[in-house]
Design an enzyme around this catalytic site. Structure first.
Site, short mmCIF file in Angstrom:
data_model
loop_
_atom_site.label_atom_id
_atom_site.label_comp_id
_atom_site.label_asym_id
_atom_site.label_seq_id
_atom_site.Cartn_x
_atom_site.Cartn_y
_atom_site.Cartn_z
N CYS A 89 18.41 -39.81 -17.87
CA CYS A 89 17.62 -38.73 -18.99
C CYS A 89 16.74 -38.45 -19.03
O CYS A 89 15.71 -39.12 -19.94
CB CYS A 89 18.96 -38.51 -20.21
SG CYS A 89 20.28 -38.69 -20.04
N CYS A 388 22.33 -26.50 -4.89
CA CYS A 388 22.18 -27.53 -6.14
C CYS A 388 21.03 -27.81 -6.20
O CYS A 388 20.30 -29.02 -6.55
CB CYS A 388 23.19 -29.28 -6.03
SG CYS A 388 23.22 -29.71 -4.69
#
Length: 452
Positions: A89, A388
């Site tokens: 993250c 994507c």
């Protein structure tokens, strides 16, 4: 001089003597690092957000964050306990609404660089802890194994916490550590791909050496104990995949059909995002009758194919032999023709596309590659492009726009929380009637302004 001003001056002098500098963060880079400019050069600083004033020093040519002097209103305290170690993250210090806004703005700016008329994108963000697909690294350590994601340019970090992964998969990691630690084939590092299907977890393990009969027995026992229908294995760096334990066929439903995907199959990252993407694609199709042909490129196992077959006849192309075979098996009795074809080595040419009423494509991360030029030269009037990778999308859109395609609509999907990755569904047309109709509709729906 006022005392507070004097203290500021002293602080600045001390900072200058110690090599500490201040900077204003101007934006986010593609990896989620804050961008700032110093002496005419561009630098990237992790854990910073646009609008923040920070202090930093250089270690060689690399800036090192010292302190956040003026924090952004979008800054939050990361909730994950391993955020400083895990590389999964990049922007958990940013609120989710701000992250979605940043991703939506990023796509809007991309589209505006290609098209003159850009409607506001629809957007969607998945909830935390809904990720159903993840590639994990496995590292043998003294007395056991670590399972997780890599630190930045580092070793795998044991995933003892995760705000992204679905609970069913996260809870499986603890018993997985035990069984993997007992495998003789795991001599150093390994890879583990987990897909959460409708019938439960589906595992594919890659190890540096071959599984022994004892290893296979341990994996089979693990599968029985945890109600896992299939565990597959492949040597690291090889394409051959072998099923080492299977009780029943694992399945996932696309549209009204159950599909048994091959091991390590590509899936959208969450069920919620998959539904949004499917809905956006279906909404982007032109008006069809049952005989109209939808040509689908990079069809995979049928995520879009099967839902679209309710709208028209789908001729689907997929380069992966196993994925195409899964789609063919699930397509029985439906208006679907599934073909195995490597669209990089053998793209469809304009004559191959002459019967297509619309083309739907969901290419890999690198984009449509050699397929985009023949598609632009074809007579196809309507396209739905699922991307994507914004950089690859922009390149392909530039080619399509030169061929006469205009933007009808777009949908931004944030299914990779706290990362900079973003999914986009773009609807394009070079049908003058459709373009005019959509332009008129947008004009009617736009808010009116008056001087009164």
């Amino acid at each position: 001089m006022h005392q507070s001003n004097m203290m500021d001056v002293i602080t600045m002098m001390n900072n200058a003597m110690s090599g500490v500098l201040n900077a204003k963060i101007e934006g986010l880079g593609t990896t989620g690092d804050g961008v700032f400019y110093h002496d005419g050069k561009t630098y990237f600083l992790p854990n910073t957000l646009p609008g923040e004033t920070v202090s930093f020093r250089f270690t060689g040519d690399t800036p090192e964050l010292i302190d956040i002097l003026e924090a952004s209103n979008s800054r939050v305290q990361p909730s994950c306990t391993i955020i400083n170690d895990c590389g999964g993250c990049a922007v958990q210090h940013m609120t989710l609404p701000a992250l979605l806004s940043w991703k939506t703005d990023r796509i809007t700016r991309l589209l505006s660089s290609v098209f003159s008329d850009v409607p506001e994108p629809a957007h969607y963000q998945t909830p935390p802890r809904t990720r159903r697909r993840m590639d994990l690294a496995v590292q043998r350590i003294p007395g056991g194994v670590h399972i997780g994601l890599h630190a930045r340019n580092g070793d795998p970090v044991d995933m003892i916490a995760c705000d992204v992964l679905a609970p069913e998969l996260f809870e499986l990691l603890t018993p997985l550590r035990d069984v993997l630690a007992g495998l003789g084939a795991l001599t150093g590092r390994a890879d583990l791909q987990i897909n959460l299907l409708d019938t439960g977890p589906d595992l594919t393990l890659s190890t540096p050496t071959a599984l022994s009969s004892a290893d296979r027995a341990k994996l089979a026992a693990f599968a029985r104990e945890h109600n896992i229908r299939r565990i597959a294995w492949t040597p690291i760096g090889k394409r051959e995949i072998e099923t080492v334990a299977q009780s029943r066929a694992p399945t996932i439903r696309f549209g009204s059909a159950d599909v048994t995907p091959p091991p390590a199959a590509f899936l959208q990252a969450s069920r919620e995002a998959e539904r949004v993407i499917q809905d956006a694609v279906l909404a982007g199709l032109p008006a069809l009758n049952k005989k109209d042909i939808i040509v689908e490129l990079y069809a995979g196992c049928g995520t879009l194919t099967l839902p679209m077959s309710d709208n028209g006849r789908v001729i689907a192309y997929e380069g992966d032999v196993s994925a195409a075979a899964s789609l063919r098996t699930a397509s029985g009795g439906r208006r679907i023709d599934a073909h195995t074809r490597d669209l990089v080595r053998q793209p469809l040419l304009p004559p191959d596309l002459k019967t297509a009423r619309v083309v739907v494509l969901d290419p890999p991360y690198t984009g449509a590659g050699p397929q985009i030029e023949p598609l632009a030269r074809s007579t196809v009037k309507d396209l739905v492009y699922v991307s994507c990778n914004p950089a690859a999308l922009k390149k392909d859109l530039q080619t399509l726009h030169k061929a006469g395609f205009e933007l009808i609509s777009s949908t931004v999907v944030d299914q990779f929380l706290w990362s900079t990755e973003v999914e986009t569904v773009v609807v394009l047309s070079r049908d003058p009637k459709r373009i005019k109709r959509e332009s008129s509709r947008r004009s009617r729906s736009a808010p009116s302004h008056s001087d009164s």
